[in-house]
Design a protein around this motif. Structure first.
Motif, PDB file in Angstrom:
ATOM      1  N   MET A   4      41.343  51.427  41.290  1.00 22.79           N
ATOM      2  CA  MET A   4      42.168  50.531  40.540  1.00 22.79           C
ATOM      3  C   MET A   4      41.403  50.107  39.282  1.00 22.79           C
ATOM      4  SD  MET A   4      43.270  46.618  41.634  1.00 22.79           S
ATOM      5  CE  MET A   4      43.157  47.062  43.306  1.00 22.79           C
ATOM      6  N   HIS A   5      42.076  50.119  38.160  1.00 25.51           N
ATOM      7  CA  HIS A   5      41.475  49.677  36.911  1.00 25.51           C
ATOM      8  C   HIS A   5      42.158  48.393  36.460  1.00 25.51           C
ATOM      9  CE1 HIS A   5      40.150  53.853  36.832  1.00 25.51           C
ATOM     10  NE2 HIS A   5      39.172  53.409  36.065  1.00 25.51           N
ATOM     11  N   VAL A   6      41.365  47.433  36.022  1.00 29.28           N
ATOM     12  CA  VAL A   6      41.884  46.184  35.478  1.00 29.28           C
ATOM     13  C   VAL A   6      41.289  45.984  34.091  1.00 29.28           C
ATOM     14  CG1 VAL A   6      42.281  45.123  37.742  1.00 29.28           C
ATOM     15  CG2 VAL A   6      40.099  44.785  36.581  1.00 29.28           C
ATOM     16  N   THR A   7      41.803  45.017  33.376  1.00 22.47           N
ATOM     17  CA  THR A   7      41.423  44.773  31.995  1.00 22.47           C
ATOM     18  C   THR A   7      40.277  43.776  31.903  1.00 22.47           C
ATOM     19  OG1 THR A   7      43.736  45.090  31.414  1.00 22.47           O
ATOM     20  CG2 THR A   7      42.336  44.089  29.743  1.00 22.47           C
ATOM     21  N   ALA A   8      39.354  44.034  30.993  1.00 23.42           N
ATOM     22  CA  ALA A   8      38.283  43.087  30.684  1.00 23.42           C
ATOM     23  C   ALA A   8      38.321  42.814  29.187  1.00 23.42           C
ATOM     24  CB  ALA A   8      36.925  43.645  31.078  1.00 23.42           C
ATOM     25  N   ILE A   9      38.458  41.554  28.831  1.00 24.63           N
ATOM     26  CA  ILE A   9      38.413  41.139  27.438  1.00 24.63           C
ATOM     27  C   ILE A   9      37.121  40.354  27.260  1.00 24.63           C
ATOM     28  CG2 ILE A   9      39.534  39.793  25.625  1.00 24.63           C
ATOM     29  CD1 ILE A   9      42.186  40.286  27.160  1.00 24.63           C
ATOM     30  N   LEU A  10      36.262  40.852  26.402  1.00 26.01           N
ATOM     31  CA  LEU A  10      34.946  40.241  26.212  1.00 26.01           C
ATOM     32  C   LEU A  10      34.845  39.699  24.793  1.00 26.01           C
ATOM     33  CD1 LEU A  10      33.951  43.223  28.018  1.00 26.01           C
ATOM     34  CD2 LEU A  10      32.711  41.182  28.681  1.00 26.01           C
ATOM     35  N   THR A  11      34.390  38.463  24.669  1.00 30.92           N
ATOM     36  CA  THR A  11      34.202  37.843  23.361  1.00 30.92           C
ATOM     37  C   THR A  11      32.825  37.208  23.302  1.00 30.92           C
ATOM     38  OG1 THR A  11      35.276  35.821  24.147  1.00 30.92           O
ATOM     39  CG2 THR A  11      36.646  37.378  22.963  1.00 30.92           C
ATOM     40  N   ARG A  12      32.275  37.163  22.106  1.00 33.86           N
ATOM     41  CA  ARG A  12      30.967  36.524  21.915  1.00 33.86           C
ATOM     42  C   ARG A  12      31.109  35.016  22.048  1.00 33.86           C
ATOM     43  NH1 ARG A  12      26.759  39.488  20.304  1.00 33.86           N
ATOM     44  NH2 ARG A  12      27.175  41.523  19.443  1.00 33.86           N
ATOM     45  N   ALA A  13      30.083  34.395  22.580  1.00 32.71           N
ATOM     46  CA  ALA A  13      29.993  32.941  22.682  1.00 32.71           C
ATOM     47  C   ALA A  13      28.632  32.526  22.138  1.00 32.71           C
ATOM     48  CB  ALA A  13      30.149  32.489  24.137  1.00 32.71           C
ATOM     49  N   GLU A  14      28.422  31.246  21.973  1.00 35.20           N
ATOM     50  CA  GLU A  14      27.144  30.769  21.438  1.00 35.20           C
ATOM     51  C   GLU A  14      25.957  31.234  22.268  1.00 35.20           C
ATOM     52  OE1 GLU A  14      26.783  26.658  20.534  1.00 35.20           O
ATOM     53  OE2 GLU A  14      28.755  26.575  19.612  1.00 35.20           O
ATOM     54  N   ASP A  15      26.144  31.285  23.582  1.00 30.17           N
ATOM     55  CA  ASP A  15      25.026  31.617  24.466  1.00 30.17           C
ATOM     56  C   ASP A  15      25.239  32.917  25.230  1.00 30.17           C
ATOM     57  OD1 ASP A  15      27.111  30.576  25.904  1.00 30.17           O
ATOM     58  OD2 ASP A  15      25.881  29.320  27.196  1.00 30.17           O
ATOM     59  N   GLY A  16      25.954  33.874  24.640  1.00 27.50           N
ATOM     60  CA  GLY A  16      26.162  35.155  25.306  1.00 27.50           C
ATOM     61  C   GLY A  16      27.560  35.667  25.105  1.00 27.50           C
ATOM     62  N   PHE A  17      28.230  35.978  26.224  1.00 27.42           N
ATOM     63  CA  PHE A  17      29.570  36.543  26.180  1.00 27.42           C
ATOM     64  C   PHE A  17      30.454  35.881  27.232  1.00 27.42           C
ATOM     65  CE2 PHE A  17      26.888  39.745  24.356  1.00 27.42           C
ATOM     66  CZ  PHE A  17      27.652  40.280  23.334  1.00 27.42           C
ATOM     67  N   VAL A  18      31.738  35.804  26.919  1.00 27.16           N
ATOM     68  CA  VAL A  18      32.750  35.348  27.867  1.00 27.16           C
ATOM     69  C   VAL A  18      33.589  36.567  28.229  1.00 27.16           C
ATOM     70  CG1 VAL A  18      34.793  33.896  28.193  1.00 27.16           C
ATOM     71  CG2 VAL A  18      32.817  33.013  26.937  1.00 27.16           C
ATOM     72  N   ALA A  19      33.867  36.733  29.511  1.00 27.97           N
ATOM     73  CA  ALA A  19      34.662  37.859  29.994  1.00 27.97           C
ATOM     74  C   ALA A  19      35.907  37.316  30.695  1.00 27.97           C
ATOM     75  CB  ALA A  19      33.845  38.705  30.962  1.00 27.97           C
ATOM     76  N   TYR A  20      37.071  37.898  30.361  1.00 28.38           N
ATOM     77  CA  TYR A  20      38.356  37.417  30.889  1.00 28.38           C
ATOM     78  C   TYR A  20      39.148  38.595  31.423  1.00 28.38           C
ATOM     79  CZ  TYR A  20      43.213  35.782  30.679  1.00 28.38           C
ATOM     80  OH  TYR A  20      44.519  35.487  30.968  1.00 28.38           O
ATOM     81  N   ASN A  21      39.763  38.407  32.581  1.00 23.03           N
ATOM     82  CA  ASN A  21      40.665  39.399  33.150  1.00 23.03           C
ATOM     83  C   ASN A  21      42.071  38.813  33.166  1.00 23.03           C
ATOM     84  OD1 ASN A  21      41.957  40.227  36.138  1.00 23.03           O
ATOM     85  ND2 ASN A  21      41.394  41.891  34.789  1.00 23.03           N
ATOM     86  N   PRO A  22      42.969  39.308  32.301  1.00 24.94           N
ATOM     87  CA  PRO A  22      44.305  38.719  32.212  1.00 24.94           C
ATOM     88  C   PRO A  22      45.184  38.954  33.437  1.00 24.94           C
ATOM     89  CG  PRO A  22      44.136  40.615  30.757  1.00 24.94           C
ATOM     90  CD  PRO A  22      42.768  40.351  31.310  1.00 24.94           C
ATOM     91  N   GLU A  23      44.954  40.013  34.185  1.00 22.03           N
ATOM     92  CA  GLU A  23      45.786  40.269  35.363  1.00 22.03           C
ATOM     93  C   GLU A  23      45.609  39.192  36.426  1.00 22.03           C
ATOM     94  OE1 GLU A  23      45.079  44.410  33.607  1.00 22.03           O
ATOM     95  OE2 GLU A  23      43.812  42.692  34.032  1.00 22.03           O
ATOM     96  N   THR A  24      44.387  38.706  36.596  1.00 21.88           N
ATOM     97  CA  THR A  24      44.119  37.710  37.638  1.00 21.88           C
ATOM     98  C   THR A  24      43.865  36.315  37.071  1.00 21.88           C
ATOM     99  OG1 THR A  24      41.745  38.183  37.595  1.00 21.88           O
ATOM    100  CG2 THR A  24      43.097  39.444  39.165  1.00 21.88           C
ATOM    101  N   GLY A  25      43.587  36.241  35.774  1.00 18.45           N
ATOM    102  CA  GLY A  25      43.271  34.959  35.160  1.00 18.45           C
ATOM    103  C   GLY A  25      41.827  34.533  35.348  1.00 18.45           C
ATOM    104  N   THR A  26      40.988  35.405  35.888  1.00 17.48           N
ATOM    105  CA  THR A  26      39.587  35.044  36.104  1.00 17.48           C
ATOM    106  C   THR A  26      38.804  35.126  34.798  1.00 17.48           C
ATOM    107  OG1 THR A  26      39.109  37.309  36.800  1.00 17.48           O
ATOM    108  CG2 THR A  26      39.499  35.701  38.536  1.00 17.48           C
ATOM    109  N   THR A  27      37.868  34.201  34.645  1.00 14.63           N
ATOM    110  CA  THR A  27      37.010  34.143  33.470  1.00 14.63           C
ATOM    111  C   THR A  27      35.587  33.883  33.921  1.00 14.63           C
ATOM    112  OG1 THR A  27      38.819  33.208  32.174  1.00 14.63           O
ATOM    113  CG2 THR A  27      36.614  32.964  31.272  1.00 14.63           C
ATOM    114  N   THR A  28      34.647  34.580  33.307  1.00 17.88           N
ATOM    115  CA  THR A  28      33.230  34.386  33.607  1.00 17.88           C
ATOM    116  C   THR A  28      32.446  34.454  32.305  1.00 17.88           C
ATOM    117  OG1 THR A  28      32.779  36.742  33.944  1.00 17.88           O
ATOM    118  CG2 THR A  28      33.430  35.469  35.884  1.00 17.88           C
ATOM    119  N   GLN A  29      31.146  34.337  32.422  1.00 18.95           N
ATOM    120  CA  GLN A  29      30.286  34.466  31.247  1.00 18.95           C
ATOM    121  C   GLN A  29      28.987  35.125  31.656  1.00 18.95           C
ATOM    122  OE1 GLN A  29      29.854  30.394  30.021  1.00 18.95           O
ATOM    123  NE2 GLN A  29      28.012  30.118  31.244  1.00 18.95           N
TER     124      GLN A  29
END
Length: 66
Positions: free
Chosen positions: A1-26
């Motif tokens: 199964m493949h899901v989406t990862a949206i990664l954006t820069r943040a002040e202290d690294g990166f934020v990662a978001y999965n729109p299918e589940t709504g999960t967000t990490t860094q």
């Protein structure tokens, strides 16, 4: 199964978001953020099983400066 990862820069690294589940990490690095998102999505799907259709189309677009 493949899901989406949206990664954006943040002040202290990166934020990662999965729109299918709504999960967000860094993470401090791109790899760490993606690894953390993978773990979060797996844990989410263990609790809330889902079925997925076709992969979404993700793109970017420019907007005029305000």
């Amino acid at each position: 199964m493949h899901v989406t990862a949206i990664l954006t820069r943040a002040e202290d690294g990166f934020v990662a978001y999965n729109p299918e589940t709504g999960t967000t990490t860094q993470g401090d690095t791109l790899e760490a953020a993606l690894s953390n998102l993978h773990e979060a999505v797996v844990l989410y799907l263990e609790e809330f099983p889902m079925t997925f259709g076709a992969a979404p189309l993700i793109t970017t677009f420019a907007v005029a400066d305000a």
